[in-house]
Design a protein around this motif. Structure first.
Motif, PDB file in Angstrom:
ATOM      1  N   LYS A 155       0.839  -1.214   0.000  1.00 28.67           N
ATOM      2  CA  LYS A 155       0.000   0.000   0.000  1.00 28.67           C
ATOM      3  C   LYS A 155       0.865   1.252   0.000  1.00 28.67           C
ATOM      4  O   LYS A 155       0.366   2.362   0.059  1.00 28.67           O
ATOM      5  N   ARG A 156       2.180   1.054   0.006  1.00 33.20           N
ATOM      6  CA  ARG A 156       3.087   2.182   0.204  1.00 33.20           C
ATOM      7  C   ARG A 156       3.624   2.725  -1.123  1.00 33.20           C
ATOM      8  O   ARG A 156       4.183   1.980  -1.924  1.00 33.20           O
ATOM      9  N   LYS A 157       3.441   4.033  -1.321  1.00 33.29           N
ATOM     10  CA  LYS A 157       4.015   4.677  -2.504  1.00 33.29           C
ATOM     11  C   LYS A 157       5.433   5.089  -2.148  1.00 33.29           C
ATOM     12  O   LYS A 157       5.616   6.014  -1.352  1.00 33.29           O
ATOM     13  N   ASN A 167      17.302   8.343   4.939  1.00 31.41           N
ATOM     14  CA  ASN A 167      17.102   6.923   4.655  1.00 31.41           C
ATOM     15  C   ASN A 167      15.625   6.678   4.409  1.00 31.41           C
ATOM     16  O   ASN A 167      14.783   7.207   5.133  1.00 31.41           O
ATOM     17  N   GLY A 168      15.334   5.903   3.371  1.00 29.68           N
ATOM     18  CA  GLY A 168      13.939   5.557   3.090  1.00 29.68           C
ATOM     19  C   GLY A 168      13.231   6.573   2.210  1.00 29.68           C
ATOM     20  O   GLY A 168      12.053   6.413   1.900  1.00 29.68           O
ATOM     21  N   SER A 169      13.949   7.612   1.750  1.00 26.83           N
ATOM     22  CA  SER A 169      13.274   8.634   0.935  1.00 26.83           C
ATOM     23  C   SER A 169      13.083   8.190  -0.524  1.00 26.83           C
ATOM     24  O   SER A 169      12.403   8.867  -1.287  1.00 26.83           O
ATOM     25  N   GLY A 170      13.725   7.078  -0.901  1.00 22.89           N
ATOM     26  CA  GLY A 170      13.459   6.523  -2.235  1.00 22.89           C
ATOM     27  C   GLY A 170      14.634   6.587  -3.201  1.00 22.89           C
ATOM     28  O   GLY A 170      14.484   6.264  -4.384  1.00 22.89           O
ATOM     29  N   LYS A 171      15.820   6.951  -2.704  1.00 24.65           N
ATOM     30  CA  LYS A 171      16.971   7.133  -3.601  1.00 24.65           C
ATOM     31  C   LYS A 171      17.351   5.820  -4.312  1.00 24.65           C
ATOM     32  O   LYS A 171      17.538   5.792  -5.516  1.00 24.65           O
ATOM     33  N   SER A 172      17.446   4.734  -3.521  1.00 19.36           N
ATOM     34  CA  SER A 172      17.860   3.454  -4.126  1.00 19.36           C
ATOM     35  C   SER A 172      16.814   2.973  -5.119  1.00 19.36           C
ATOM     36  O   SER A 172      17.161   2.439  -6.186  1.00 19.36           O
ATOM     37  N   THR A 173      15.549   3.161  -4.782  1.00 23.37           N
ATOM     38  CA  THR A 173      14.486   2.715  -5.693  1.00 23.37           C
ATOM     39  C   THR A 173      14.558   3.508  -6.994  1.00 23.37           C
ATOM     40  O   THR A 173      14.412   2.950  -8.086  1.00 23.37           O
ATOM     41  N   LEU A 174      14.823   4.794  -6.878  1.00 25.23           N
ATOM     42  CA  LEU A 174      14.949   5.625  -8.086  1.00 25.23           C
ATOM     43  C   LEU A 174      16.125   5.149  -8.944  1.00 25.23           C
ATOM     44  O   LEU A 174      16.007   5.025 -10.172  1.00 25.23           O
TER      45      LEU A 174
HETATM   46  N1  LIG Z   1      11.394  -4.384  -2.624  1.00 27.71           N
HETATM   47  C1  LIG Z   1      10.772  -3.639  -1.713  1.00 27.71           C
HETATM   48  N2  LIG Z   1       9.635  -4.051  -1.121  1.00 27.71           N
HETATM   49  C2  LIG Z   1       8.985  -3.296  -0.219  1.00 27.71           C
HETATM   50  N3  LIG Z   1       9.408  -2.075   0.179  1.00 27.71           N
HETATM   51  C3  LIG Z   1      10.539  -1.607  -0.357  1.00 27.71           C
HETATM   52  C4  LIG Z   1      11.284  -2.352  -1.336  1.00 27.71           C
HETATM   53  N4  LIG Z   1      12.344  -1.610  -1.709  1.00 27.71           N
HETATM   54  C5  LIG Z   1      12.279  -0.478  -0.997  1.00 27.71           C
HETATM   55  N5  LIG Z   1      11.208  -0.465  -0.185  1.00 27.71           N
HETATM   56  C6  LIG Z   1      10.806   0.623   0.706  1.00 27.71           C
HETATM   57  O1  LIG Z   1      10.798   1.804  -0.055  1.00 27.71           O
HETATM   58  C7  LIG Z   1      11.222   2.897   0.737  1.00 27.71           C
HETATM   59  C8  LIG Z   1      12.345   3.620   0.006  1.00 27.71           C
HETATM   60  O2  LIG Z   1      13.484   2.776   0.057  1.00 27.71           O
HETATM   61  P1  LIG Z   1      14.855   3.144  -0.661  1.00 27.71           P
HETATM   62  O3  LIG Z   1      15.829   2.041  -0.343  1.00 27.71           O
HETATM   63  O4  LIG Z   1      14.602   3.451  -2.070  1.00 27.71           O
HETATM   64  O5  LIG Z   1      15.260   4.479   0.091  1.00 27.71           O
HETATM   65  P2  LIG Z   1      16.680   5.162   0.237  1.00 27.71           P
HETATM   66  O6  LIG Z   1      16.452   6.622   0.206  1.00 27.71           O
HETATM   67  O7  LIG Z   1      17.623   4.590  -0.748  1.00 27.71           O
HETATM   68  O8  LIG Z   1      17.114   4.738   1.676  1.00 27.71           O
HETATM   69  P3  LIG Z   1      18.540   4.149   2.174  1.00 27.71           P
HETATM   70  O9  LIG Z   1      19.462   5.311   2.173  1.00 27.71           O
HETATM   71  O10 LIG Z   1      18.216   3.624   3.532  1.00 27.71           O
HETATM   72  O11 LIG Z   1      18.904   3.069   1.196  1.00 27.71           O
HETATM   73  C9  LIG Z   1      11.631   2.335   2.084  1.00 27.71           C
HETATM   74  O12 LIG Z   1      10.582   2.533   2.989  1.00 27.71           O
HETATM   75  C10 LIG Z   1      11.816   0.863   1.814  1.00 27.71           C
HETATM   76  O13 LIG Z   1      11.523   0.116   2.954  1.00 27.71           O
END
Ligand SMILES: Nc1ncnc2c1ncn2[C@@H]1O[C@H](COP(=O)(O)OP(=O)(O)OP(=O)(O)O)[C@@H](O)[C@H]1O
Length: 315
Positions: free
Chosen positions: A26-28, A49-56
């Motif tokens: 449910k999480r964007k 941490n968790g702001s979405g950088k790795s996902t981007l």
């Molecule tokens: N495969 C996944 N399944 C569920 N949630 C995820 C998944 N990948 C990332 N998330 C969630 O998405 C959010 C963003 O994560 P992300 O790793 O992109 O952030 P980040 O800014 O890179 O943080 P960090 O510096 O801790 O790596 C976090 O709440 C993480 O728990």
């Protein structure tokens, strides 16, 4: 604009996201992201941490798809290097690992060996080429992680916390390599916490919060001192020019009978006094916080190249 219509400057774009969302459960975790990555440009992603950088970064790499919105890539053959946040201690030697990774990417063996040896030397790892990585420290593993991404002349380099685990000397070595790749046209996108890395190499900095880019600034503005914008009237251009010759004035623009001046903050009082003494009047005085001040909250200072001019160190 239709993505297919990209022309001119946009033709330099390697990869772009349009209104991209990523939803887990449910999480964007990414929301309405629109951004383009251009050849030879370095973008720094900053945020908690968790702001979405790795996902981007993974989305730009094509490793995860947008839940909605679009990812556009100039060519499916775009050579992309990706440095994940974590790199496990494989029970291979760097030579075994890097050469087989290069083979999978279709790099000619002799060329791969030459390139690998060059990078290992630049990062001070040449002595360890035949040592099993299970014996490596975090910093040594990170260097191999970086080398695997930089081999094969990537057009796009995606780095998730590239300085992680590296000592100051290794950070400087890496920075030299990255600057040289960028000069050769490689686009770099990196998530980063160290302000000095950004100041030395980033063209733009994106601040991320809750999966969105909430601020964007130029990398060099991070280090720029604060300025005050002074709007004045009642002075002729010659008087404005005379005041502007003062070293405290960063720049100015005359429009009709109004002049806008940017003064370095520590000279504001002096400049205002000169304006009033010359018979001018002040319309407004607005401190320009600049994004650097906001961004600095999210960054750690680093010891990296605090005194040196990076470009002087380059071969
Ligand atoms: N495969 C996944 N399944 C569920 N949630 C995820 C998944 N990948 C990332 N998330 C969630 O998405 C959010 C963003 O994560 P992300 O790793 O992109 O952030 P980040 O800014 O890179 O943080 P960090 O510096 O801790 O790596 C976090 O709440 C993480 O728990």
């Amino acid at each position: 604009m239709a993505i297919e219509d990209l022309t001119g400057e946009e033709a330099c774009e390697l990869v772009a996201l349009y209104d991209a969302d990523k939803i887990y459960g449910k999480r964007k975790v990414l929301q309405n992201l629109t951004l383009a990555v251009v050849a030879g440009q370095c973008t720094a992603l900053v945020g908690k941490n968790g702001s979405g950088k790795s996902t981007l970064l993974r989305m730009l790499a094509g490793l995860t798809r947008p839940t909605s919105g679009r990812r556009w890539v100039r060519s499916e053959k775009l050579v992309t290097g990706y440095v994940p946040e974590r790199f496990p201690p494989f029970s291979f030697t760097p030579a075994e690992f890097l050469l087989s990774a290069a083979e999978v990417r279709g790099i000619d063996k002799a060329a791969a060996e030459k390139e690998m040896n060059g990078f290992l030397e630049q990062l001070g790892m040449d002595r360890f080429v035949h040592v099993r990585m299970t014996q490596f420290s975090k910093g040594m593993l990170q260097k191999i992680n970086l080398i695997q991404a930089m081999m094969g002349g990537p057009e796009l380099l995606l780095l998730d916390e590239p300085l992680s685990g590296l000592d100051v000397k290794a950070q400087e070595d890496l920075l030299r390599v990255l600057v040289s790749l960028k000069r050769d046209g490689t686009a770099i996108v990196m998530s980063v916490h160290e302000s000095t890395l950004i100041e030395q190499i980033a063209d733009r900095v994106l601040l991320m919060k809750n999966g969105q880019v909430v601020q964007e600034t130029r990398g060099d503005r991070l280090a720029a001192p604060a300025v005050t914008r002074i709007v004045l009237r009642g002075l002729d251009p010659a008087a404005v020019r005379e005041i502007s010759a003062h070293s405290g004035v960063a720049n100015y623009e005359i429009r009709m009978d109004v002049c806008e001046m940017e003064a370095w903050s520590d000279s504001t009082d002096l400049i205002i006094r000169e304006i009033l003494d010359s018979g001018g009047s002040i319309v407004s005085v607005i401190p320009q916080e600049g994004m650097g001040i906001h961004l600095r909250e999210w960054l750690q200072p680093s010891e990296l190249l605090t005194e040196g001019d990076l470009y002087k160190c380059l071969p």
